[in-house]
Write a protein that holds these residues in place. Structure first.
Motif, mmCIF file in Angstrom:
data_model
loop_
_atom_site.group_PDB
_atom_site.id
_atom_site.type_symbol
_atom_site.label_atom_id
_atom_site.label_comp_id
_atom_site.label_asym_id
_atom_site.label_seq_id
_atom_site.Cartn_x
_atom_site.Cartn_y
_atom_site.Cartn_z
ATOM 1 N N PHE A 190 -2.157 3.544 7.707
ATOM 2 C CA PHE A 190 -2.687 2.206 7.227
ATOM 3 C C PHE A 190 -2.278 1.097 8.153
ATOM 4 C CE2 PHE A 190 -2.454 -1.420 4.349
ATOM 5 C CZ PHE A 190 -3.836 -1.536 3.838
ATOM 6 N N ARG B 136 -8.340 -4.937 1.832
ATOM 7 C CA ARG B 136 -7.252 -5.262 0.962
ATOM 8 C C ARG B 136 -6.559 -6.560 1.369
ATOM 9 N NH1 ARG B 136 -5.197 -0.762 -1.973
ATOM 10 N NH2 ARG B 136 -6.402 1.127 -1.663
ATOM 11 N N ARG C 267 -8.599 -1.649 4.960
ATOM 12 C CA ARG C 267 -7.524 -2.507 5.515
ATOM 13 C C ARG C 267 -7.655 -4.015 5.279
ATOM 14 N NH1 ARG C 267 -2.707 -3.001 10.069
ATOM 15 N NH2 ARG C 267 -4.376 -4.586 10.901
ATOM 16 N N ILE D 78 -11.126 0.481 -4.249
ATOM 17 C CA ILE D 78 -9.758 -0.545 -4.206
ATOM 18 C C ILE D 78 -9.899 -1.308 -5.461
ATOM 19 C CG2 ILE D 78 -8.655 -2.281 -2.942
ATOM 20 C CD1 ILE D 78 -10.169 -1.298 -0.397
ATOM 21 N N HIS E 21 0.895 -1.106 -0.033
ATOM 22 C CA HIS E 21 0.076 -0.046 0.078
ATOM 23 C C HIS E 21 0.758 1.069 -0.013
ATOM 24 C CE1 HIS E 21 -3.410 2.697 0.636
ATOM 25 N NE2 HIS E 21 -2.839 3.025 1.864
ATOM 26 N N GLN E 22 0.779 2.067 -1.002
ATOM 27 C CA GLN E 22 1.589 3.396 -1.182
ATOM 28 C C GLN E 22 2.883 3.186 -1.099
ATOM 29 O OE1 GLN E 22 -0.566 6.058 1.644
ATOM 30 N NE2 GLN E 22 -2.069 6.521 0.326
#
Length: 325
Positions: free
Chosen positions: A225, A235, A232, A277, A182-183
């Motif tokens: 996150f 994901r 979260r 997402i 993530h990121q």
């Protein structure tokens, strides 16, 4: 005014203290079944027990009362938080040390190695209420499956047939460790569903489900996150699905992740988070279904209308089977 008649005053046994002189009674096979149900679910209302053992609530309450005063089941004291205002609420029961010893003798279980009296004393109201919401879903799903002539498989049933290599994390065979990117950062996240169950259809096919019981308190998204959020969690499931963890560990080629949540607004927020997402049609987007508490209270989990990310409504009971019943 006393007219000479003798008035008998019934003595009520204490609700949360065991009587010093409990009545003698013989533990029956039905009583052992009650204790098994309570042990498996951790906490059950008396109404849950009555539904599971197919007895009237009055008969069930009578047996639960005997089992409590004899030390086989407990009445968690956290109920005192709401009994003054909800005096008619069904009593909540938990496994007691005597019940653990009995099941160890009957089933060769290892439940007696836990101090259940202490665990029940330390259980707080939020934890108990979450466990009861889990029980609400599980009991309703089991009864619905049986009414539709399906075989219901609980988590223990499924786990008993998993490959030996599957192992368990934190003592839970359905817990996973998932790496989520993530990121630009990689996060190692523990993923533990509240419920795992399956239904075996009349055709012989099996439908597998993982369930998240959401009480509406977890933020949908967070700037950090590393903290828990619905985003979260979504994901994490998508990453586990993409890396084929469910297939490797459980042998599942297809399954659904169900989010049972507090209200319809929360359902819409979850779907919006999923669309941000994984838009409808993207790999894994059809993995999830969402339903509110009101929806599930109006029907059972198998016949209720669940919301999919593409805006459609789905039922867990296959439509072709529904038409044949």
């Amino acid at each position: 005014m006393n007219n000479g008649a003798t008035v008998a005053i019934a003595t009520r046994r204490p609700r949360f203290h065991r009587a010093s002189d409990p009545p003698n009674f013989r533990v029956t096979e039905d009583d052992i079944a009650i204790i098994r149900h309570i042990a498996r679910h951790r906490f059950l209302r008396s109404t849950h027990v009555a539904d599971l053992v197919r007895r009237s609530i009055d008969r069930t309450n009578d047996r639960l009362c005997h089992l409590f005063h004899a030390g086989y089941v407990d009445r968690p004291r956290a109920q005192l938080d709401y009994y003054p205002t909800k005096g008619s609420a069904p009593m909540v029961y938990a496994l007691a040390d005597g019940g653990a010893r009995l099941l160890s003798e009957q089933d060769a279980a290892t439940l007696e190695q836990v101090d259940w009296a202490r665990k029940n004393r330390e259980a707080g109201r939020p934890f108990i209420e979450h466990q009861l919401e889990i029980a609400d879903f599980e009991v309703a799903a089991q009864l619905a499956a049986e009414s539709l002539s399906y075989r219901y498989a609980n988590a223990e049933d499924i786990a008993s047939n998993l490959p030996a290599a599957a192992g368990s994390i934190w003592g839970d065979p359905f817990a996973l460790r998932v790496t989520v990117s993530h990121q630009g950062l990689r996060h190692d996240i523990g993923l533990v569903p509240d419920i795992a169950f399956a239904i075996d259809l009349q055709t012989g096919a099996r439908r597998n489900f993982l369930v998240e019981i959401d009480r509406g308190t977890m933020p949908i998204a967070r700037a950090d996150f590393s903290q828990t959020s619905i985003e979260r969690k979504l994901r994490s499931y998508l990453s586990a699905y993409a890396s084929r963890l469910f297939e490797q560990k459980f042998g599942w080629n297809s399954f659904r992740v169900l989010f049972a949540t507090s209200d319809d607004n929360r359902v819409r927020s979850m779907i919006e988070a999923l669309r941000s997402i994984q838009p409808p049609g993207a790999a894994g987007s059809s993995l999830f279904l969402f339903a509110s508490r009101d929806t599930l209270n109006a029907a059972d989990p198998l016949t209720a209308n669940w919301h999919a990310v593409d805006g459609s409504l789905r039922r867990l009971q296959p439509q072709q089977e529904a038409k044949s019943l």
